[in-house]
Design a protein around this motif. Structure first.
Motif, PDB file in Angstrom:
ATOM      1  N   SER A  37     -22.993 -17.902   5.144  1.00 56.80           N
ATOM      2  CA  SER A  37     -22.347 -19.022   5.811  1.00 56.80           C
ATOM      3  C   SER A  37     -22.620 -20.325   5.076  1.00 56.80           C
ATOM      4  O   SER A  37     -23.660 -20.503   4.431  1.00 56.80           O
ATOM      5  N   TYR A  38     -21.675 -21.242   5.191  1.00 58.63           N
ATOM      6  CA  TYR A  38     -21.776 -22.593   4.647  1.00 58.63           C
ATOM      7  C   TYR A  38     -21.442 -23.551   5.787  1.00 58.63           C
ATOM      8  O   TYR A  38     -20.370 -23.458   6.402  1.00 58.63           O
ATOM      9  N   THR A  39     -22.355 -24.489   6.104  1.00 57.61           N
ATOM     10  CA  THR A  39     -22.229 -25.320   7.292  1.00 57.61           C
ATOM     11  C   THR A  39     -22.373 -26.787   6.948  1.00 57.61           C
ATOM     12  O   THR A  39     -23.322 -27.187   6.254  1.00 57.61           O
ATOM     13  N   SER A  54     -33.137 -17.939  -4.182  1.00 57.11           N
ATOM     14  CA  SER A  54     -33.758 -18.745  -3.127  1.00 57.11           C
ATOM     15  C   SER A  54     -35.266 -18.792  -3.305  1.00 57.11           C
ATOM     16  O   SER A  54     -35.902 -17.778  -3.596  1.00 57.11           O
ATOM     17  N   ASN A  99     -29.960 -26.013   1.801  1.00 58.58           N
ATOM     18  CA  ASN A  99     -29.848 -26.576   3.140  1.00 58.58           C
ATOM     19  C   ASN A  99     -28.558 -26.224   3.875  1.00 58.58           C
ATOM     20  O   ASN A  99     -28.545 -26.188   5.098  1.00 58.58           O
ATOM     21  N   ARG A 100     -27.472 -25.998   3.191  1.00 65.16           N
ATOM     22  CA  ARG A 100     -26.201 -25.753   3.876  1.00 65.16           C
ATOM     23  C   ARG A 100     -25.701 -24.325   3.724  1.00 65.16           C
ATOM     24  O   ARG A 100     -24.746 -23.941   4.392  1.00 65.16           O
ATOM     25  N   LEU A 154     -26.621 -20.314   3.995  1.00 64.99           N
ATOM     26  CA  LEU A 154     -27.581 -19.380   4.574  1.00 64.99           C
ATOM     27  C   LEU A 154     -27.054 -17.967   4.416  1.00 64.99           C
ATOM     28  O   LEU A 154     -25.903 -17.670   4.764  1.00 64.99           O
ATOM     29  N   PRO A 188     -32.286 -19.187   3.051  1.00 64.12           N
ATOM     30  CA  PRO A 188     -31.602 -20.484   2.996  1.00 64.12           C
ATOM     31  C   PRO A 188     -31.446 -20.936   1.550  1.00 64.12           C
ATOM     32  O   PRO A 188     -32.302 -20.685   0.707  1.00 64.12           O
ATOM     33  N   SER A 248     -17.456 -25.364   8.975  1.00 63.76           N
ATOM     34  CA  SER A 248     -18.334 -24.198   8.871  1.00 63.76           C
ATOM     35  C   SER A 248     -17.470 -23.004   8.500  1.00 63.76           C
ATOM     36  O   SER A 248     -16.456 -22.732   9.154  1.00 63.76           O
ATOM     37  N   ILE A 288     -28.024 -13.937   5.323  1.00 63.26           N
ATOM     38  CA  ILE A 288     -28.833 -13.081   6.193  1.00 63.26           C
ATOM     39  C   ILE A 288     -28.456 -11.636   5.925  1.00 63.26           C
ATOM     40  O   ILE A 288     -27.270 -11.276   5.955  1.00 63.26           O
ATOM     41  N   ARG A 292     -33.775 -13.607   5.953  1.00 66.97           N
ATOM     42  CA  ARG A 292     -33.048 -14.878   5.975  1.00 66.97           C
ATOM     43  C   ARG A 292     -33.326 -15.631   4.684  1.00 66.97           C
ATOM     44  O   ARG A 292     -34.483 -15.843   4.308  1.00 66.97           O
TER      45      ARG A 292
END
Length: 726
Positions: free
Chosen positions: A107-109, A25, A69-70, A72, A66, A114, A74, A64
């Protein structure tokens, strides 16, 4: 064993994946918070004195990351050091905790889908001079998914596995595990209602007790409402079915623990747990108390920040179950959402009864029930109740009381009650089915006329029919409005039956006339009749009341109510009558003052049933801000029942320097309750200082002097908390 193998593969893979995202990232964000807190409290209740001292040092870090964009990622890490010292009722305790909590989320959103995975670790080392060192480890990992397949359709799923290890020096090692999965589907029908289906499965293995418990639950529910014919017809419908199974495997063939599903459950707030006055409110239903979700909190808060039940004679929260008929009760467990540093300051009383109305309670003494606070190895905590020898009762409740301050918020999550039975098998099963229907339909055939019918059908069935219950409630109501007049009538019936008998059988009639010529004046004349032919009861009660409400001025209200009642108890061959007069005056003489006066009188010719007593109450409330930043709150109440008692409460607060980088608060209080022979008075000063952005320093001293039941305690408390966020 499968959980161990999966944990060995899953956690290293998740950590490696998370590390890859962090390195790839371009813009990771690191946040953190450092906190120091020192609390010292002294106090007492009656002849029990206590002293507690708490020192906490904690650090929290969050990263965090990212990615495209989709995605994330943490990562979080928390470290906590605690030193707890207490002397409560002559019992000394000195404990030190070291806690480490790493966790991650990936996570993938998208707008439609999601998905994510998460995991966490928990290690706490405990040292105490009175006990050998204790190490407690817990590993938790899981996955979740949310699919919005259509604007009216949604599917969510969650799976979680938790394994706990406990090592005691010279005491061996214990391992327990929980596995929980939930799938929920919702579909909104256009202009009609919503359909919902929930499937959940939980499996727990308790190594030290050699018990494996598997519970599955399926819930299908439809909830809808509609209006037609220009809103002249409205209808609502709730259909709910639940299928519950429990499979138990034990390491011996001596006994089994059978989960008792309550027919109803909730909370009642009153000022005495022994007798529920018939003129007080009913139990507030809380279905979340028995939904097999031990983690998500219910609405029941037993912490210090919960508002007082009543300011006279006690602050009791009655958490109770109704099983519909007498059951053999052997044990119970009340779960709460967080651990308590000093659980000794929060005590419990246990009551049972077979009274059909649930009003006359019997308290269980130490020889009949023992209550212990436990932190279970699966990360849950609460109070375990052992009912020695087993008790047969229809109603069961737990009532809390406090010896001193605990924590601001403490929510109940679940209450489970079990019956212990002898068995010759190492595996047992339990099947329960419940169906519920609630519906109503309202019709306005002509202008000013409204008709309504409501019903509730509730059925619960077991495989062996021993716990079958069926409840039916029907009510009819009619209203007629013409100009300033409203005439109403109603009829209702309620029955609760179990095999071979009827436990509850109540019929109710009512009528009322309302005259409201202007908005400032209202008069209501009402009559009601209740015929109770429940098990071991045969009573007829009539009541007539007149209410006058007069809004003399926008800031001046007078409310007056007169009622008369007659009761005939055919089972006890008793007749009695009663009268009640209640007057309330509310006014705002000036803009910064509120004044309220209330007077209630009740006369009873003779004992009219459980809880009925002659009494009168007089109360005065004053809330006043004589000067800016100064507030006065004063309440005085007199209560006359068997004796004359008083409650007095005065609070004065001053908050200078409001709105700047420093907030100051000075307050003084005086409290007296002659019903429990208690007095309290003291002063408090507190400061909140923000010397720089993201840094807060808060604290202050407090002095309170308690007098209760011939014992006097001076309380000196200090609190210091420093928080720095970055």
């Amino acid at each position: 064993m499968a959980a161990k193998r999966l944990r060995r593969k899953f956690l290293p893979l998740a950590i490696a994946t998370l590390a890859g995202f962090i390195l790839a990232s371009p813009c990771p964000a690191l946040d953190g918070r450092l906190e120091f807190q020192n609390i010292h409290q002294e106090g007492g209740a009656g002849l029990t004195a206590y002293t507690t001292s708490t020192r906490r040092e904690s650090g929290f870090f969050s990263l965090r990351v990212p990615f495209e964009n989709r995605i994330l990622a943490i990562a979080r890490f928390r470290i906590l050091r605690e030193s707890l010292g207490s002397a409560i009722g002559g019992l000394l305790r000195d404990t030190k905790h070291r806690t480490y909590q790493p966790s991650f989320t990936l996570s993938y959103t998208t707008p439609v889908l999601s998905v994510g995975a998460d995991g966490s670790g928990y290690r706490r080392d405990t040292e105490s001079p009175a006990a050998p060192p204790l190490r407690y480890d817990r590993f938790q990992y899981g996955a979740w998914m949310r699919l919005q397949a259509h604007q009216r359709a949604r599917v969510t799923a969650r799976w979680m596995n938790s394994t706990a290890l406990q090592e005691i020096a010279f005491g061996g090692r214990r391992e327990n595990s929980d596995d929980l999965g939930t799938i929920e589907a919702e579909y909104a029908l256009k202009r009609v209602g919503q359909f919902r289906y929930v499937y959940s499965r939980s499996a727990s293995e308790t190594e030290d007790r050699q018990v494996r418990l598997v519970q599955t639950s399926q819930i299908a529910q439809f909830n809808g409402s509609t209006r037609t014919a220009g809103d002249r017809i409205d209808a609502s419908l709730l259909l709910r079915s639940r299928f519950f199974t429990q499979e138990t495997e034990t390491g011996s063939d001596s006994e089994e623990w059978v989960y008792l599903m309550p027919f109803a459950g909730g909370v009642l707030l009153d000022d005495t747990p022994e007798i529920h006055d018939p003129l007080e409110g009913d139990v507030t239903p809380v279905p979340e108390l028995y939904d097999q979700d031990r983690i998500w909190p219910t609405e029941i808060n037993i912490g210090d920040s919960a508002p007082p039940v009543r300011e006279f004679g006690g602050d009791y929260r009655n958490i109770q179950y109704d099983f519909g008929d007498a059951e053999i009760l052997s044990s119970a467990f009340l779960y709460v959402d967080r651990t308590l540093p000093y659980p000794e300051l929060l005590q419990w009383r246990v009551f049972v009864t077979n009274d059909p109305e649930g009003r006359q309670w019997v308290e269980l003494g130490p020889a009949e029930a023992s209550i212990v606070y436990r932190e279970r190895t699966t990360g849950l905590q609460g109070w375990e109740v052992a009912l020695h020898g087993g008790l047969a009762a229809r109603y069961f409740k737990m009532v809390n009381f406090k010896l001193g301050p605990t924590i601001p918020d403490l929510f109940v999550t679940e209450m489970e009650v079990y019956s212990r039975e002898a068995t010759e098998a190492v595996g047992t099963s339990l099947d329960a089915r419940s169906h519920r229907l609630e519906g109503s339909i309202g019709i306005k055939p002509t202008a000013g006329v409204r008709l309504r019918y409501s019903t509730r059908l509730n059925q619960r069935e077991y495989r062996d029919t021993r716990g079958d219950r069926f409840e039916q409630t029907h009510s009819f109501a009619a209203d007629w409005r013409r100009r300033s007049w409203t005439l109403s009538g109603r009829y209702g019936m309620s029955k609760l039956s179990s095999p071979d008998r009827v436990n509850t059988d109540v019929d109710e009639y009512g009528a009322s006339a309302t005259w409201e010529p202007r908005r400032i004046f209202k008069t209501v004349l009402a009559w009601s009749q209740v015929r109770d032919q429940s098990l071991a009861a045969d009573r007829l009660t009539n009541a007539l009341s007149l209410t006058l409400r007069w809004q003399v001025a926008p800031a001046f209200l007078i409310d007056h109510r007169i009622s008369r009642g007659w009761r005939s108890d055919y089972s006890l061959l008793l007749k009695s009558n009663s009268a009640t007069v209640v007057t309330t005056v509310r006014m705002r003489p000036v803009a910064n003052m509120v004044f309220e006066f209330e007077r209630a009188d009740r006369w009873v010719s003779e004992e009219a049933g459980t809880g009925f007593q002659r009494y009168n109450d007089t109360g005065i409330l004053l809330m006043w801000s004589p000067l800016p930043l100064i507030d006065i709150h004063s309440r005085v109440r007199q209560q006359v029942r068997e004796t004359t008692e008083y409650l007095i409460r005065h609070i004065v607060s001053w908050s200078p320097l409001k709105g700047g980088s420093m907030d100051l608060l000075f307050s003084g209080n005086h409290y007296q309750d002659t019903r429990v022979d208690s007095q309290q008075g003291g002063v408090r000063a507190s400061v909140i200082w923000r010397p720089r952005p993201r840094m807060i320093i808060e604290g202050g001293p407090e002095y309170q002097r308690y007098y209760e039941r011939l014992a006097t305690n001076a309380v000196v408390s200090t609190n210091l908390r420093v928080t720095w966020s970055f």
